[in-house]
Scaffold this active site. Structure first.
Site, PDB file in Angstrom:
ATOM      1  N   CYS A 236       0.927  -1.100   0.004  1.00  0.00           N
ATOM      2  CA  CYS A 236      -0.022   0.076   0.007  1.00  0.00           C
ATOM      3  C   CYS A 236       0.965   1.074  -0.041  1.00  0.00           C
ATOM      4  CB  CYS A 236      -0.887   0.025   1.082  1.00  0.00           C
ATOM      5  SG  CYS A 236      -2.068   1.258   1.292  1.00  0.00           S
TER       6      CYS A 236
ATOM      7  N   CYS B  59       0.306   4.570   7.228  1.00  0.00           N
ATOM      8  CA  CYS B  59      -0.232   4.625   8.502  1.00  0.00           C
ATOM      9  C   CYS B  59       0.754   3.667   9.435  1.00  0.00           C
ATOM     10  CB  CYS B  59      -1.575   3.691   8.272  1.00  0.00           C
ATOM     11  SG  CYS B  59      -2.586   4.353   6.806  1.00  0.00           S
TER      12      CYS B  59
ATOM     13  N   CYS C  16       0.290  -0.240  10.337  1.00  0.00           N
ATOM     14  CA  CYS C  16      -0.022  -1.136   9.495  1.00  0.00           C
ATOM     15  C   CYS C  16       0.995  -1.740   8.535  1.00  0.00           C
ATOM     16  CB  CYS C  16      -0.885  -0.186   8.289  1.00  0.00           C
ATOM     17  SG  CYS C  16      -1.440  -1.530   7.225  1.00  0.00           S
TER      18      CYS C  16
ATOM     19  N   CYS D 184     -16.489  -9.479   4.902  1.00  0.00           N
ATOM     20  CA  CYS D 184     -15.764  -8.008   4.721  1.00  0.00           C
ATOM     21  C   CYS D 184     -14.758  -8.401   4.030  1.00  0.00           C
ATOM     22  CB  CYS D 184     -15.654  -7.546   6.218  1.00  0.00           C
ATOM     23  SG  CYS D 184     -14.788  -6.107   6.007  1.00  0.00           S
TER      24      CYS D 184
ATOM     25  N   CYS E 245     -19.530  -6.131   3.162  1.00  0.00           N
ATOM     26  CA  CYS E 245     -18.823  -4.980   3.395  1.00  0.00           C
ATOM     27  C   CYS E 245     -17.596  -4.892   2.752  1.00  0.00           C
ATOM     28  CB  CYS E 245     -18.585  -5.068   5.058  1.00  0.00           C
ATOM     29  SG  CYS E 245     -17.558  -3.852   5.606  1.00  0.00           S
TER      30      CYS E 245
ATOM     31  N   CYS F 151     -19.282   1.591   8.483  1.00  0.00           N
ATOM     32  CA  CYS F 151     -18.764   1.048   9.771  1.00  0.00           C
ATOM     33  C   CYS F 151     -17.291   2.129   9.852  1.00  0.00           C
ATOM     34  CB  CYS F 151     -18.466  -0.477   9.016  1.00  0.00           C
ATOM     35  SG  CYS F 151     -17.097  -1.145  10.328  1.00  0.00           S
TER      36      CYS F 151
ATOM     37  N   ARG G  14     -17.883  -3.126  17.544  1.00  0.00           N
ATOM     38  CA  ARG G  14     -17.124  -4.592  17.350  1.00  0.00           C
ATOM     39  C   ARG G  14     -15.717  -4.563  17.984  1.00  0.00           C
ATOM     40  NH1 ARG G  14     -17.175  -4.336  11.839  1.00  0.00           N
ATOM     41  NH2 ARG G  14     -19.431  -4.996  11.897  1.00  0.00           N
TER      42      ARG G  14
HETATM   43  N1  SAM Z   1      -6.547   0.381   3.391  1.00  0.00           N
HETATM   44  C1  SAM Z   1      -7.962   0.463   3.997  1.00  0.00           C
HETATM   45  C2  SAM Z   1      -8.194   1.508   4.983  1.00  0.00           C
HETATM   46  O1  SAM Z   1      -7.250   1.981   5.331  1.00  0.00           O
HETATM   47  O2  SAM Z   1      -9.310   1.978   5.275  1.00  0.00           O
HETATM   48  C3  SAM Z   1      -8.659  -0.792   4.606  1.00  0.00           C
HETATM   49  C4  SAM Z   1      -7.922  -1.773   5.368  1.00  0.00           C
HETATM   50  S1  SAM Z   1      -7.095  -1.260   6.900  1.00  0.00           S
HETATM   51  C5  SAM Z   1      -6.001  -2.566   7.303  1.00  0.00           C
HETATM   52  C6  SAM Z   1      -8.496  -1.204   7.996  1.00  0.00           C
HETATM   53  C7  SAM Z   1      -8.430  -0.869   9.304  1.00  0.00           C
HETATM   54  O3  SAM Z   1      -7.664  -1.833  10.322  1.00  0.00           O
HETATM   55  C8  SAM Z   1      -7.413   0.385   9.902  1.00  0.00           C
HETATM   56  O4  SAM Z   1      -8.112   1.677   9.617  1.00  0.00           O
HETATM   57  C9  SAM Z   1      -7.227  -0.032  11.029  1.00  0.00           C
HETATM   58  O5  SAM Z   1      -8.237   0.621  12.054  1.00  0.00           O
HETATM   59  C10 SAM Z   1      -7.120  -1.211  11.339  1.00  0.00           C
HETATM   60  N2  SAM Z   1      -5.707  -2.004  11.518  1.00  0.00           N
HETATM   61  C11 SAM Z   1      -4.646  -1.862  10.612  1.00  0.00           C
HETATM   62  N3  SAM Z   1      -3.502  -2.576  10.904  1.00  0.00           N
HETATM   63  C12 SAM Z   1      -3.932  -2.775  12.608  1.00  0.00           C
HETATM   64  C13 SAM Z   1      -3.029  -3.124  13.630  1.00  0.00           C
HETATM   65  N4  SAM Z   1      -1.747  -3.513  13.340  1.00  0.00           N
HETATM   66  N5  SAM Z   1      -3.432  -3.346  14.724  1.00  0.00           N
HETATM   67  C14 SAM Z   1      -4.908  -2.835  14.821  1.00  0.00           C
HETATM   68  N6  SAM Z   1      -5.628  -2.585  13.898  1.00  0.00           N
HETATM   69  C15 SAM Z   1      -5.085  -2.335  12.699  1.00  0.00           C
HETATM   70  C1  DTB Z   2     -11.255  -3.039  11.192  1.00  0.00           C
HETATM   71  O1  DTB Z   2     -11.523  -2.072  11.983  1.00  0.00           O
HETATM   72  N1  DTB Z   2     -10.244  -3.773  11.610  1.00  0.00           N
HETATM   73  C2  DTB Z   2     -10.118  -4.885  10.542  1.00  0.00           C
HETATM   74  C3  DTB Z   2     -10.996  -4.475   9.410  1.00  0.00           C
HETATM   75  N2  DTB Z   2     -11.592  -3.230  10.057  1.00  0.00           N
HETATM   76  C4  DTB Z   2     -10.943  -4.224   8.056  1.00  0.00           C
HETATM   77  C5  DTB Z   2      -8.801  -5.128  10.070  1.00  0.00           C
HETATM   78  C6  DTB Z   2      -7.636  -5.450  11.373  1.00  0.00           C
HETATM   79  C7  DTB Z   2      -6.413  -5.508  10.962  1.00  0.00           C
HETATM   80  C8  DTB Z   2      -5.588  -6.182  11.950  1.00  0.00           C
HETATM   81  C9  DTB Z   2      -4.141  -6.163  11.123  1.00  0.00           C
HETATM   82  C10 DTB Z   2      -3.661  -7.137  10.150  1.00  0.00           C
HETATM   83  O2  DTB Z   2      -4.645  -8.122  10.164  1.00  0.00           O
HETATM   84  O3  DTB Z   2      -2.820  -6.872   9.460  1.00  0.00           O
HETATM   85 FE1  SF4 Z   3      -2.885   1.093   3.272  1.00  0.00          FE
HETATM   86 FE2  SF4 Z   3      -2.635   0.109   5.785  1.00  0.00          FE
HETATM   87 FE3  SF4 Z   3      -3.306   2.609   5.611  1.00  0.00          FE
HETATM   88 FE4  SF4 Z   3      -5.138   0.893   4.932  1.00  0.00          FE
HETATM   89  S1  SF4 Z   3      -4.582   1.058   6.929  1.00  0.00           S
HETATM   90  S2  SF4 Z   3      -4.633   2.609   3.748  1.00  0.00           S
HETATM   91  S3  SF4 Z   3      -4.037  -0.792   4.016  1.00  0.00           S
HETATM   92  S4  SF4 Z   3      -1.279   1.490   4.986  1.00  0.00           S
END
Ligand code: SAM
Ligand code: DTB
Ligand code: SF4
Length: 331
Positions: A47, A51, A54, A91, A124, A184, A256
Site C-alpha cells: 500500500c 499508516c 499497518c 468483509c 462489507c 462502519c 465490534r
Molecule cells: N486500506 C483500507 C483503509 O485504510 O481503510 C482498509 C484496510 S485497513 C488495514 C483497516 C483498518 O484496520 C485500519 O483503519 C485500522 O483501524 C485497522 N488496523 C490495521 N492495522 C492494524 C493493527 N496493526 N492493529 C490494529 N488495527 C489495525
Molecule cells: C477494522 O476496523 N479492523 C479490521 C477491518 N476493520 C478491516 C482490520 C484489522 C487488521 C488487523 C491487522 C492485520 O490483520 O494486519
Molecule cells: Fe494502506 Fe494499511 Fe493505511 Fe489501509 S491502513 S491505507 S492498507 S497502509
C-alpha cells in the site's frame, strides 16, 4: 454526544460506567447476541499509504509481501465457507489508497461484489478512499456496508498518517452515506493517544448524521518493522471503558471488538461484551494478523450464554436526522 459528556462518563468509577453502558445496551440490544463477521484480505500489502500501525504499507519492512488481487473464484470459495460457518457479514479488505471508477481493478471488484452479494450475507468492503461515483457503483453492485475508520482523534491523526488527512477520511464516509450504504467506522487504541483523543474520536463518530451502523474498536497489534512496533499494550480496563463510552454515545451501533483479541483473555473479552461490544471478527485470520480460532470463539459465546446474531441484510442504513448538518463533523 459532546466531548464533555463523554469525558464525564469515561472518568466515572469503573463499575458505574459499566452499569450505565449495560443499561443502554439492554435497551437497544435486548438479545444476548454477537454478530460474527468474516474478514478476507482480497489484496494484501504494497500500500502507498504510511499508516504507522499497518503491516501492509509498502514503506515498512514488515515481512508482508505485496500480492495481486485474489481471483474471484477463490474469494467466492472463502465467502461460501464463511456462510457455512455461521458468519452473517463478509468483509473484503484491500490495501489500496483508494479506487477509481472505470479502472480495471475497480471493475473486477464490482464483479466480485455482485457474486458475493448473491450468497445472501451482508457484504462489507474496505478499499480506501471513495468518491461519489465509486460509492454509488459499490452500492449498486450489492455492498451493504463500507468500513472506513477514522482511527483516532482529528488532532492525533497527523502523527499517525501523513499521506492522507482526517478530512479525506470524512469525505469518503460522506460519499458512503450519500450512496445509501451503512458506515462502519471506528478506530485503534494504542497509537500513543491520550484518553482525550479516544473521546474526541467517539465524539466525531457519534455526531455523524446518520450515526455509524457499526464501530470497530481495534487494539493495536504491534507489527514488526512499523513505527509503532514497540508500542506498549493498552490496558484492558481502558479498552472496556472506551467500549462502554462507544455504547453510550452510539447506542444503535454494533460495537465490534476487533483486532487484538488474541491478546485478550476470555475473561477480558467477556468484560468487553458486558461493556457493550456485540460484534467480532470471526475466523483464524484478520487481514495479515492472527485472530482467535473459530471454535474457540463459539465455545466462549456458549460459556457466556450468548448466541451468534441472525443475518441483518435488510436492515436499512441508519436514517439521517433532517435538522442536523449532513457532513460528518469534526467539532
Ligand atoms: N486500506 C483500507 C483503509 O485504510 O481503510 C482498509 C484496510 S485497513 C488495514 C483497516 C483498518 O484496520 C485500519 O483503519 C485500522 O483501524 C485497522 N488496523 C490495521 N492495522 C492494524 C493493527 N496493526 N492493529 C490494529 N488495527 C489495525
Ligand atoms: C477494522 O476496523 N479492523 C479490521 C477491518 N476493520 C478491516 C482490520 C484489522 C487488521 C488487523 C491487522 C492485520 O490483520 O494486519
Ligand atoms: Fe494502506 Fe494499511 Fe493505511 Fe489501509 S491502513 S491505507 S492498507 S497502509
Amino acid at each position: 454526544m459532546t466531548f464533555d459528556e463523554l469525558k464525564t462518563h469515561y472518568e466515572l468509577p469503573f463499575f458505574e460506567l459499566l452499569k450505565r453502558a449495560r443499561a443502554v445496551h439492554e435497551k437497544h440490544w435486548p438479545e444476548d447476541e454477537v454478530q460474527l463477521c468474516t474478514l478476507l484480505s482480497i489484496k494484501t500489502g504494497g500500500c502507498s499509504e504510511d499508516c504507522s500501525y499497518c503491516a501492509q504499507s509498502a514503506r515498512y519492512d514488515s515481512g508482508v509481501e505485496a500480492e495481486r488481487l485474489m481471483p474471484k473464484c477463490d474469494i467466492l470459495e472463502r465467502a461460501r465457507a464463511a456462510r457455512e460457518n455461521g458468519s452473517t457479514r463478509f468483509c473484503m479488505g484491500a490495501a489500496w489508497k483508494g479506487v477509481r471508477a472505470g479502472s480495471k481493478r475497480f471493475e473486477e471488484v464490482l464483479g466480485i461484489v455482485r457474486e458475493v452479494s448473491a450468497l445472501g450475507m451482508e457484504v462489507c468492503t474496505t478499499l480506501g478512499e471513495l468518491g461519489a461515483e465509486e460509492a454509488a457503483q459499490l452500492k449498486e453492485a450489492g455492498v451493504t456496508a463500507y468500513n472506513h475508520n477514522i482511527d483516532t482523534s482529528p488532532e492525533h491523526y497527523g502523527n499517525i498518517v501523513t499521506t492522507h488527512t482526517f478530512q479525506d477520511r470524512l469525505d469518503t464516509i460522506r460519499h458512503v452515506q450519500d450512496a445509501g450504504m451503512s458506515v462502519c467506522s471506528g478506530g485503534i487504541l494504542g497509537l500513543g493517544e491520550t484518553a482525550d483523543d479516544r473521546l474526541r474520536m467517539l465524539e466525531v463518530l457519534s455526531n455523524f448524521n446518520p450515526p455509524p451502523e457499526s464501530v470497530p474498536i481495534n487494539k493495536l497489534m504491534p507489527m514488526p518493522g512499523t513505527p509503532l512496533a514497540g508500542s506498549a499494550p493498552v490496558d484492558t480496563f481502558d479498552v472496556a471503558r472506551t467500549i462502554a463510552c462507544a455504547r453510550i454515545a452510539i447506542p444503535g451501533a454494533k460495537v465490534r471488538l476487533s483486532a487484538g483479541r488474541t491478546e485478550l483473555s476470555e475473561e477480558a473479552q467477556a468484560l468487553c461484551f458486558f461493556a457493550g461490544a456485540n460484534s467480532i471478527f470471526y475466523g483464524d485470520k484478520l487481514l495479515t494478523a492472527k485472530n482467535p480460532r473459530a471454535e474457540q470463539d463459539l465455545r466462549l459465546l456458549e460459556k457466556l450464554g450468548m448466541r451468534p446474531q441472525a443475518p441483518d441484510r435488510d436492515r436499512a442504513a441508519p436514517e439521517a436526522e433532517p435538522e442536523r448538518p449532513l457532513a460528518p463533523q469534526t467539532a
